[in-house]
Design a protein around this motif. Structure first.
Motif, mmCIF file in Angstrom:
data_model
loop_
_atom_site.group_PDB
_atom_site.id
_atom_site.type_symbol
_atom_site.label_atom_id
_atom_site.label_comp_id
_atom_site.label_asym_id
_atom_site.label_seq_id
_atom_site.Cartn_x
_atom_site.Cartn_y
_atom_site.Cartn_z
ATOM 1 N N HIS A 1 0.814 -1.209 0.000
ATOM 2 C CA HIS A 1 0.000 0.000 0.000
ATOM 3 C C HIS A 1 0.853 1.267 0.000
ATOM 4 C CE1 HIS A 1 -2.395 -3.343 1.065
ATOM 5 N NE2 HIS A 1 -2.123 -3.297 2.359
ATOM 6 N N PHE A 2 1.866 1.276 -0.897
ATOM 7 C CA PHE A 2 2.798 2.402 -0.997
ATOM 8 C C PHE A 2 3.509 2.669 0.321
ATOM 9 C CE2 PHE A 2 1.072 4.297 -5.083
ATOM 10 C CZ PHE A 2 2.295 4.307 -5.729
ATOM 11 N N GLY A 3 3.619 1.642 1.161
ATOM 12 C CA GLY A 3 4.368 1.773 2.401
ATOM 13 C C GLY A 3 3.668 2.541 3.491
ATOM 14 N N GLY A 4 2.341 2.768 3.370
ATOM 15 C CA GLY A 4 1.744 3.546 4.447
ATOM 16 C C GLY A 4 0.253 3.780 4.381
ATOM 17 N N TRP A 5 -0.511 2.836 3.897
ATOM 18 C CA TRP A 5 -1.947 3.029 3.747
ATOM 19 C C TRP A 5 -2.515 3.888 4.883
ATOM 20 C CZ3 TRP A 5 -6.139 1.183 6.828
ATOM 21 C CH2 TRP A 5 -7.403 1.419 6.282
ATOM 22 N N SER A 6 -3.052 5.031 4.513
ATOM 23 C CA SER A 6 -3.715 5.980 5.419
ATOM 24 C C SER A 6 -2.770 6.732 6.347
ATOM 25 C CB SER A 6 -4.805 5.292 6.257
ATOM 26 O OG SER A 6 -4.251 4.505 7.304
#
Length: 265
Positions: free
Chosen positions: A174-179
């Protein structure tokens, strides 16, 4: 262009719908599909997806062996379409982890999937180092990364792990950081880190996604959908809006995942 979906979840048909509903309940997000392999294959075939990296999360330690047997058999029956990851659980002993990791390698599994928020462990806790110590230099670990509701998988915790275990190859889902985008910057520059695009694009504007790709480097980003939550149809339409060179597309859609997981043509 050939495409690898680097992040999908698969389940036996008899539990697929229930598993998909549990994902929906956990995130309070509508899950688009029933989680069956047949539906996933239908989506892949119409989008020129030639391989999928498939995983499943072990919610309990005693489920690990059953999951890994299923993943290995699915990979075998798929004639190379599925490259599957092994499940592990922090509640396993160091001996059990070593035994299962060795077995996973013998079964041809290509990596490990851990989900700190579902499995309820702090990603950088010393209690989990027994997994990282044994995976380092052997198999990459795909981590769910980031959830504003918890503090188990914050990107800063992954950065701590990457510093302590420089030979551990990690994928920050998740792009290294969902939320938790404000904390993602701490993950920039790690040579042992990849990220995937799964379950992220619905929260981002094209300019924001472009900045994340530039921050990590196009050679570190992999296309992923997080099926059954999302599908390639919508995810690919979003990525078409980005300012990506043909070389970047080749890397993100195919080459990076093929290199990381040792996949041939």
């Amino acid at each position: 262009m050939k495409i690898i979906d680097s992040h999908v979840h698969i389940y036996p048909d008899k539990i697929a719908e229930k598993a998909s509903q549990s994902i929906s309940d956990f995130y309070d997000i509508h899950v688009k599909y029933d989680g069956t392999i047949s539906k996933l294959l239908e989506i892949c075939h119409r989008n020129n997806i030639v391989k999928c990296i498939a995983c499943s999360v072990a919610t309990e330690a005693d489920k690990v062996g059953i999951i890994n047997d299923y993943m290995a058999e699915t990979a075998k029956q798929s004639n190379g379409f599925f490259a599957c990851l092994a499940a592990l659980h922090p509640a396993m002993s160091a001996v059990e982890i070593e035994q299962e990791l060795t077995r996973a390698e013998a079964l041809g599994l290509r990596g490990i999937k851990l989900h700190p928020d579902i499995q309820r462990f702090e990603l950088d806790s010393p209690d989990v180092f027994k997994i990282y110590e044994r995976a380092e230099g052997r198999l990459p670990i795909l981590f769910h990364t980031g959830d504003f509701r918890y503090n188990f998988s914050n990107p800063r915790r992954l950065a701590n792990v990457l510093k302590i275990f420089p030979k551990l190859v990690a994928v920050g889902a998740h792009f290294g950081g969902w939320s938790e985008w404000k904390d993602c910057g701490c993950l920039a520059g790690f040579e042992n880190l990849y990220v995937d695009t799964s379950s992220s694009l619905y929260t981002l504007e094209p300019e924001e996604a472009n900045k994340l790709i530039q921050m990590y480097g196009e050679e570190r980003v992999m296309f992923g959908t997080d099926y059954p939550m999302w599908d390639a149809d919508g995810e690919l339409r979003f990525l078409e809006k980005l300012d990506l060179s043909e070389r970047a597309k080749s890397l993100i859609f195919y080459e990076n995942a093929a290199r990381l997981y040792g996949l041939g043509d």
